[in-house]
Scaffold this active site. Structure first.
Site, PDB file in Angstrom:
ATOM      1  N   LYS A 195       0.952  -1.187  -0.123  1.00 42.97           N
ATOM      2  CA  LYS A 195      -0.048   0.101   0.024  1.00 42.97           C
ATOM      3  C   LYS A 195       0.756   1.078  -0.123  1.00 42.97           C
ATOM      4  O   LYS A 195       1.739   1.459   0.845  1.00 42.97           O
ATOM      5  CB  LYS A 195      -0.719   0.012   1.136  1.00 42.97           C
ATOM      6  CG  LYS A 195      -1.762   1.240   1.367  1.00 42.97           C
ATOM      7  CD  LYS A 195      -2.687   1.040   2.568  1.00 42.97           C
ATOM      8  CE  LYS A 195      -3.566   2.111   2.638  1.00 42.97           C
ATOM      9  NZ  LYS A 195      -4.765   2.134   3.860  1.00 42.97           N
ATOM     10  N   LYS A 248      -2.313  -1.608  -3.739  1.00 42.41           N
ATOM     11  CA  LYS A 248      -3.072  -0.582  -3.876  1.00 42.41           C
ATOM     12  C   LYS A 248      -2.085   0.982  -3.934  1.00 42.41           C
ATOM     13  O   LYS A 248      -1.217   0.789  -3.214  1.00 42.41           O
ATOM     14  CB  LYS A 248      -3.820  -0.509  -2.319  1.00 42.41           C
ATOM     15  CG  LYS A 248      -4.585   0.830  -2.394  1.00 42.41           C
ATOM     16  CD  LYS A 248      -5.313   0.534  -1.055  1.00 42.41           C
ATOM     17  CE  LYS A 248      -6.170   1.700  -0.618  1.00 42.41           C
ATOM     18  NZ  LYS A 248      -6.770   1.790   0.508  1.00 42.41           N
TER      19      LYS A 248
HETATM   20  C1  PBG Z   1      -7.662   3.282   5.415  1.00 39.50           C
HETATM   21  C2  PBG Z   1      -7.980   3.145   4.171  1.00 39.50           C
HETATM   22  C3  PBG Z   1      -7.561   4.106   3.030  1.00 39.50           C
HETATM   23  C4  PBG Z   1      -7.952   3.569   1.772  1.00 39.50           C
HETATM   24  C5  PBG Z   1      -8.600   1.950   2.140  1.00 39.50           C
HETATM   25  N1  PBG Z   1      -8.304   1.972   3.590  1.00 39.50           N
HETATM   26  C6  PBG Z   1      -7.057   5.514   3.156  1.00 39.50           C
HETATM   27  C7  PBG Z   1      -5.968   5.841   3.595  1.00 39.50           C
HETATM   28  O1  PBG Z   1      -4.957   4.963   3.675  1.00 39.50           O
HETATM   29  O2  PBG Z   1      -5.665   6.781   3.715  1.00 39.50           O
HETATM   30  C8  PBG Z   1      -8.184   4.285   0.414  1.00 39.50           C
HETATM   31  C9  PBG Z   1      -9.297   3.852  -0.392  1.00 39.50           C
HETATM   32  C10 PBG Z   1      -9.496   4.656  -1.445  1.00 39.50           C
HETATM   33  O3  PBG Z   1      -8.888   5.791  -1.581  1.00 39.50           O
HETATM   34  O4  PBG Z   1     -10.410   4.293  -2.382  1.00 39.50           O
HETATM   35  N2  PBG Z   1      -6.460   2.895   5.990  1.00 39.50           N
END
Ligand code: PBG
Length: 325
Positions: A195, A248
């Site tokens: 991520k 992601k």
């Molecule tokens: C929370 C989380 C996030 C997303 C999914 N789970 C945001 C972040 O890490 O700031 C992003 C999902 C999206 O942008 O569609 N940890």
């Protein structure tokens, strides 16, 4: 002089020929639809930067699930937007938390629906970070304890898959051990293994009210300029017991999807995130692109890159389009 060349166009002459040699197929089974559930009643509030995506109270969530299931979508990912936040994200692991309630309701009504619970703290903490904060720092190991509690409470509520997204080191090992000890050794973990600290999450943070109140997430999410580190993350998570690896965001990280696919043997999920969705929606609203063909091309490309499944806010539209293909 006679020219020598290959005739690649031979297999492109007709639609049927093209269909015959097509390598990648998008199906409704590939889709995971993210939903935002919130406390209260009769709330069906569109997220301004994400047209078509809503905050839903439980009663509205129930109605929404009906249309999701009717479209043939078999998996959903649940995010909670709680009424109350505090320093340690209590509502994330409360048995009456919004995700726990939504999970119970969903599984009760649709036992065959795959309910995936996002396991994180940032929507539940008043500082908006994904872990325990002390002296302005996000602490790793104390955060694990809260994540384990969250995962167990979600499994207790009936979640079919636990999807930890907070990027603390060791989160898969901790959650696997916690689930096993609590009697949930059959519940898989879909790890947000790779991520990145991405600006593409902007609209989600508006949607989930989870913007960090100080600093950013760069001490735990990955630097977009790295790729070898992605493989270290993926391999750690496999070793710790992850069943599915997620990459992601998706679109700008297709090279990473391919590398994770080629160097592991776990199923790979791609998260087509909020900013990617908003850009398509905005351009489509202006009439600058053809939304349907662009979205189908994007998702097909993610599968070609190696994704076995795709988390996407386009899921309902795509399911409808695939039905009438
Ligand atoms: C929370 C989380 C996030 C997303 C999914 N789970 C945001 C972040 O890490 O700031 C992003 C999902 C999206 O942008 O569609 N940890």
């Amino acid at each position: 002089m006679e020219l020598q060349f290959d005739r690649h166009r031979r297999l492109r002459h007709t639609k049927s020929l093209r269909n015959l040699v097509r390598e990648t197929h998008l199906s409704v089974y590939d889709l995971i639809y993210p939903l935002f559930v919130t406390d209260g009643v009769n709330i069906h509030e569109q997220i301004p930067s994400m047209p078509g995506v809503y905050h839903l109270s439980l009663d509205q969530f129930e109605l929404e699930l009906e249309s999701v299931v009717q479209l043939g979508i078999e998996s959903v990912l649940l995010f909670g937007v709680p009424a109350h936040k505090d320093e340690v994200g209590t509502q994330a692991y409360h048995s009456e938390g919004i995700v726990q309630k939504a999970t119970r309701m969903a599984k009760n009504k649709y036992p065959d629906l795959v309910v995936i619970a996002d396991t994180c703290l940032c929507q539940y903490t008043d500082h908006g970070h994904c872990g325990v904060v002390q002296d302005g720092k996000v602490l790793n190991d104390p955060s694990l304890e809260l994540l384990v509690k969250t995962a167990i409470s979600q499994a207790e509520a009936g979640a079919d898959i636990i999807a930890p997204s907070n990027m603390m080191d060791g989160f898969v090992a901790a959650i696997r051990q916690g689930l096993d000890q609590a009697g949930y050794d059959h519940i898989p973990i879909m790890s947000y293994a790779v991520k990145y600290a991405s600006s593409f999450y902007g609209p989600f943070r508006e949607a989930a009210h989870s913007t960090p109140q100080f600093g950013d997430r760069k001490t735990y999410q990955m630097d977009p300029a790295t790729s070898r580190e992605a493989l270290r993350e993926a391999h750690s998570d496999i070793a710790e017991g992850a069943d599915i690896l997620m990459v992601k965001p998706a679109m700008s990280y297709m090279d990473i999807i391919r590398q994770v696919k080629d160097t592991t043997n776990a199923p790979v999920a791609a998260y087509n995130v909020s900013g990617e969705y908003s850009m398509v929606k905005a351009a489509a609203e202006k009439g600058w692109i053809d939304e349907k063909s662009i979205v189908l091309e994007m998702l097909t490309s993610l599968k070609r890159a190696g994704a076995d499944m795709i988390l996407t806010y386009h899921a309902k539209d795509v399911a409808g389009w695939l039905k009438n293909y």
